[in-house]
Design a protein around this motif. Structure first.
Motif, PDB file in Angstrom:
ATOM      1  N   UNK B 235      41.902  29.855  48.912  1.00  0.00           N
ATOM      2  CA  UNK B 235      40.645  30.440  49.369  1.00  0.00           C
ATOM      3  C   UNK B 235      40.976  31.477  50.444  1.00  0.00           C
ATOM      4  N   UNK B 236      39.979  32.197  50.880  1.00  0.00           N
ATOM      5  CA  UNK B 236      40.229  33.326  51.770  1.00  0.00           C
ATOM      6  C   UNK B 236      40.818  32.950  53.115  1.00  0.00           C
ATOM      7  N   UNK B 237      40.515  31.723  53.602  1.00  0.00           N
ATOM      8  CA  UNK B 237      40.979  31.360  54.946  1.00  0.00           C
ATOM      9  C   UNK B 237      42.441  30.928  54.970  1.00  0.00           C
ATOM     10  N   UNK B 238      43.050  30.730  53.816  1.00  0.00           N
ATOM     11  CA  UNK B 238      44.447  30.310  53.791  1.00  0.00           C
ATOM     12  C   UNK B 238      44.645  28.863  54.213  1.00  0.00           C
ATOM     13  N   UNK B 282      35.608  32.369  38.251  1.00  0.00           N
ATOM     14  CA  UNK B 282      36.859  31.943  38.877  1.00  0.00           C
ATOM     15  C   UNK B 282      37.386  33.029  39.825  1.00  0.00           C
ATOM     16  N   UNK B 283      37.574  32.698  41.102  1.00  0.00           N
ATOM     17  CA  UNK B 283      38.233  33.661  42.000  1.00  0.00           C
ATOM     18  C   UNK B 283      39.734  33.687  41.718  1.00  0.00           C
ATOM     19  N   UNK B 284      40.346  34.865  41.859  1.00  0.00           N
ATOM     20  CA  UNK B 284      41.761  34.997  41.497  1.00  0.00           C
ATOM     21  C   UNK B 284      42.701  34.547  42.607  1.00  0.00           C
ATOM     22  N   UNK B 285      42.247  34.567  43.845  1.00  0.00           N
ATOM     23  CA  UNK B 285      43.145  34.190  44.931  1.00  0.00           C
ATOM     24  C   UNK B 285      42.533  34.505  46.273  1.00  0.00           C
ATOM     25  N   UNK B 286      43.328  34.456  47.335  1.00  0.00           N
ATOM     26  CA  UNK B 286      42.752  34.585  48.682  1.00  0.00           C
ATOM     27  C   UNK B 286      42.082  35.920  48.931  1.00  0.00           C
ATOM     28  N   UNK B 287      42.597  36.978  48.296  1.00  0.00           N
ATOM     29  CA  UNK B 287      42.044  38.302  48.568  1.00  0.00           C
ATOM     30  C   UNK B 287      40.726  38.526  47.839  1.00  0.00           C
ATOM     31  N   UNK B 288      40.384  37.607  46.922  1.00  0.00           N
ATOM     32  CA  UNK B 288      39.105  37.745  46.214  1.00  0.00           C
ATOM     33  C   UNK B 288      37.936  37.430  47.140  1.00  0.00           C
ATOM     34  N   UNK B 289      38.218  36.767  48.278  1.00  0.00           N
ATOM     35  CA  UNK B 289      37.172  36.407  49.231  1.00  0.00           C
ATOM     36  C   UNK B 289      37.102  37.483  50.314  1.00  0.00           C
ATOM     37  N   UNK B 290      35.891  37.913  50.630  1.00  0.00           N
ATOM     38  CA  UNK B 290      35.774  38.936  51.674  1.00  0.00           C
ATOM     39  C   UNK B 290      36.194  38.328  53.011  1.00  0.00           C
ATOM     40  N   UNK B 291      36.730  39.148  53.928  1.00  0.00           N
ATOM     41  CA  UNK B 291      37.199  38.607  55.211  1.00  0.00           C
ATOM     42  C   UNK B 291      36.122  37.833  55.972  1.00  0.00           C
ATOM     43  N   UNK B 292      34.849  38.274  55.856  1.00  0.00           N
ATOM     44  CA  UNK B 292      33.795  37.534  56.567  1.00  0.00           C
ATOM     45  C   UNK B 292      33.279  36.338  55.767  1.00  0.00           C
ATOM     46  N   UNK B 293      33.831  36.128  54.571  1.00  0.00           N
ATOM     47  CA  UNK B 293      33.488  34.948  53.787  1.00  0.00           C
ATOM     48  C   UNK B 293      32.167  35.027  53.057  1.00  0.00           C
ATOM     49  N   UNK B 294      31.493  36.165  53.110  1.00  0.00           N
ATOM     50  CA  UNK B 294      30.146  36.233  52.513  1.00  0.00           C
ATOM     51  C   UNK B 294      30.177  36.541  51.018  1.00  0.00           C
ATOM     52  N   UNK B 295      31.229  37.224  50.570  1.00  0.00           N
ATOM     53  CA  UNK B 295      31.284  37.641  49.164  1.00  0.00           C
ATOM     54  C   UNK B 295      32.582  37.166  48.522  1.00  0.00           C
ATOM     55  N   UNK B 296      32.549  37.035  47.213  1.00  0.00           N
ATOM     56  CA  UNK B 296      33.765  36.688  46.485  1.00  0.00           C
ATOM     57  C   UNK B 296      33.719  37.375  45.112  1.00  0.00           C
ATOM     58  N   UNK B 297      34.880  37.822  44.665  1.00  0.00           N
ATOM     59  CA  UNK B 297      34.983  38.421  43.321  1.00  0.00           C
ATOM     60  C   UNK B 297      35.470  37.337  42.370  1.00  0.00           C
ATOM     61  N   UNK B 298      34.771  37.169  41.277  1.00  0.00           N
ATOM     62  CA  UNK B 298      35.172  36.150  40.295  1.00  0.00           C
ATOM     63  C   UNK B 298      35.214  36.749  38.902  1.00  0.00           C
ATOM     64  N   UNK B 308      27.604  36.239  45.999  1.00  0.00           N
ATOM     65  CA  UNK B 308      27.334  35.757  47.359  1.00  0.00           C
ATOM     66  C   UNK B 308      27.817  34.310  47.463  1.00  0.00           C
ATOM     67  N   UNK B 309      28.638  34.006  48.458  1.00  0.00           N
ATOM     68  CA  UNK B 309      29.144  32.641  48.572  1.00  0.00           C
ATOM     69  C   UNK B 309      28.093  31.663  49.099  1.00  0.00           C
ATOM     70  N   UNK B 326      39.928  44.552  50.881  1.00  0.00           N
ATOM     71  CA  UNK B 326      40.746  45.161  51.927  1.00  0.00           C
ATOM     72  C   UNK B 326      40.035  45.006  53.275  1.00  0.00           C
ATOM     73  N   UNK B 327      38.762  45.240  53.271  1.00  0.00           N
ATOM     74  CA  UNK B 327      37.877  44.956  54.402  1.00  0.00           C
ATOM     75  C   UNK B 327      36.601  44.377  53.799  1.00  0.00           C
ATOM     76  N   UNK B 328      35.620  44.104  54.653  1.00  0.00           N
ATOM     77  CA  UNK B 328      34.382  43.519  54.125  1.00  0.00           C
ATOM     78  C   UNK B 328      33.657  44.456  53.169  1.00  0.00           C
ATOM     79  N   UNK B 329      33.937  45.756  53.271  1.00  0.00           N
ATOM     80  CA  UNK B 329      33.201  46.696  52.418  1.00  0.00           C
ATOM     81  C   UNK B 329      34.125  47.592  51.577  1.00  0.00           C
TER      82      UNK B 329
END
Lengths: 173, 371
Positions: B235-238, B282-298, B308-309, B326-329
């Motif tokens: 997940x994004x937080x590692x 399915x998210x592909x890995x940690x980078x699929x989660x936005x740094x602020x945790x609000x979005x995820x690519x699946x 939206x998470x 790369x960043x939240x946006x």
């Protein structure tokens, strides 16, 4: 010692090389790709010959399949046959219908991703069960089933005559 | 054996196999290639054991001691205000002499060979020297996104993972048990996530630490039910890892991806289930989660989705599921079907910058990470 190994290895390849090359061809889809795939697997077998000499063929087959589906080796851009390159479907059924169907299917097989073609090769060339296929590929049986089903779905789309066949009794997974 | 369709397919597969023509000198060619492979492996072992500085030659794996990491040049951010994507120049023939910068401050960390004609060859970024090193002879190579480790797989070492450490100039192999799919590095490059499942055994979450310690935790797959593609991803937080959860509603077809209701997260520290996050893919890995945790690519059932998470709501579809926040946006991904370039885009899918790859990498599987 090296001469013994070389002699045994050469005898093994002379004896089983042709059969293994057919498997490699079904996986790679071309003569050049098949020779390359097989030679790489044989090279690995050669480096391990003292350990595997009595069990060389399963070892080589396992490497063939793993190399074919491995992410590191897999072609990111697969040498797929474009759809418009597939032969026309015969408008009418005739005495050559089965041969036509096989030819269309054979060409359509080349459009499948490596993992799907590996699953079909294991299931239909090597006649392995879903469980045996999963064990050889190192994945779950559900993955084998889903890969096979996706492959069949694509073949049905590409070869309408196959879809007609398949829609009668369902192709087993 | 059964249906006419199955018989037709069997016949077609065998027709395809029978197209193989006899190959002369198969044994001699394999022995030559085998000797080269053996020599390369011996050279790598010797290089590591002797702790010698190795020149830039094509050894199976060579990473040198990090000194002053070279930071790649980051593309100018001016493209973020342009209405059409800025096309950056294609790297020249000496591309391997310095890190390949990607838009958004990322970098190419490795490129694997497509096809086996080069014996699984590729390149791995040696961050200590700021250049790419050739890799050959392994069956899997996964450079860590940060630090000096590279994970290795070798068909001759089933159930093991190799860790090549550039800082210590050595490669150690660790027994992990049979793992599925692909290992995945934590964002800090210190822990390797494994989905461990031996024949007839239950699935286990596995974490290989940088020091070689292996921890595995059983997972209750009856309670945390997954079908189709099932493997752990960071997940994004590692700190947590995600396992796909099959949706209970709607028909399940083996001809399509199974429906998902979300992912179950587990602690990577002790394997304890922590929380459920609803998402239709399915998210592909940690980078699929936005740094602020609000979005995820699946990867949704049919297409890649931005979700939206908080509630699993689909924001929109995206061109690629293997996209990195790369960043939240800002999202970075390889352009689908093109393969020739990476794209920096905003979450609406508007392309901002395109960075072409060197021609040698176009057909490769490319790994990327923050620079």
């Amino acid at each position: 010692m090296a001469e013994v190994t070389d002699g045994e290895f050469t005898a093994f390849v002379n004896d089983r090389g042709e059969a293994l090359l057919r498997v490699a061809y079904a996986l790679a889809g071309s003569q050049h790709g098949a020779e390359d795939l097989l030679q790489n697997a044989l090279a690995k077998a050669y480096t391990r010959w003292p350990q595997i000499r009595g069990d060389a063929e399963p070892y080589v087959r396992r490497i063939l399949y793993h190399d074919q589906v491995s992410g590191w080796r897999r072609r990111a851009r697969r040498p797929e046959v474009p759809l418009d390159a597939l032969p026309e479907v015969p408008a009418e059924r005739d005495s050559g219908h089965d041969a036509d169907l096989r030819m269309l299917l054979r060409d359509a097989l080349l459009t499948l991703p490596p993992r799907q073609r590996a699953v079909l090769t294991l299931r239909y060339l090597e006649d392995l069960s879903v469980e045996q296929t999963a064990a050889l590929l190192g994945c779950r049986t559900g993955t084998v089933a889903s890969q096979a089903s996706r492959a069949l779905a694509k073949l049905r789309r590409l070869v309408p005559a196959f879809a007609e066949y398949a829609d009668r009794p369902e192709v087993s997974r | 054996m059964s249906s006419p369709a199955e018989e037709a397919l069997r016949a077609a597969v065998r027709d395809l196999a029978r197209q193989a023509r006899p190959a002369p000198d198969l044994a001699a060619g394999a022995m030559r290639r085998g000797r080269r492979l053996r020599a390369r492996r011996r050279a790598a072992v010797a290089a590591a054991a002797a702790l010698v500085a190795v020149a830039a030659v094509a050894l199976p794996f060579v990473l040198l001691r990090p000194e002053s990491p070279v930071r790649p040049a980051v593309p100018e951010p001016t493209a973020t205000v342009t209405p059409t994507p800025e096309l950056l120049p294609t790297p020249g023939p000496s591309w391997s002499a310095s890190p390949l910068a990607l838009p958004g401050g990322w970098v190419v960390t490795g490129a694997g060979r497509g096809g086996s004609s080069q014996g699984g060859s590729g390149w791995v970024l040696d961050r200590s020297q700021g250049r790419y090193r050739p890799v050959q002879g392994y069956d899997g190579v996964w450079p860590a996104p940060e630090g000096t480790l590279t994970a290795l797989a070798d068909e001759d070492r089933p159930g093991e993972i190799g860790l090549a450490d550039a800082a210590r100039r050595r490669t150690d192999w660790f027994r992990t048990g049979k793992w599925l799919m692909q290992p995945q590095w934590s964002p800090d490059g210190r822990r390797l996530l494994l989905t461990i499942q031996g024949e007839g055994e239950p699935m286990r979450l596995g974490v290989l630490d940088a020091d070689g310690g292996v921890r595995t935790f059983p997972v209750d797959t009856d309670r945390y039910f997954c079908t189709d593609y099932c493997f752990f991803t960071w997940a994004g937080d590692g700190r947590e890892v995600a396992l796909q959860q099959t949706g209970s509603g709607g028909p399940q077809s083996e001809s399509a991806r199974h429906p998902r209701r979300g992912v179950q997260l587990f602690s990577a520290e002790d394997g304890r289930p922590t929380r459920f996050v609803a998402m239709p893919g399915d998210p592909a890995g940690p980078w699929a989660w936005s740094p602020n945790g609000r979005l995820v690519v699946v990867q949704g059932q049919r297409e890649p989705l931005l979700v939206e998470t908080a509630d699993g709501r689909v924001v929109r579809s995206l061109p690629a599921a293997d996209a990195a926040f790369v960043t939240d946006d800002r999202l970075l991904y390889r352009r689908p079907y093109g393969d020739r370039d990476f794209v920096l885009a905003d979450p609406t899918g508007r392309e901002l910058v395109r960075q072409p790859l060197p021609p040698e990498l176009v057909d490769r599987i490319v790994t990327v990470a923050p620079s």
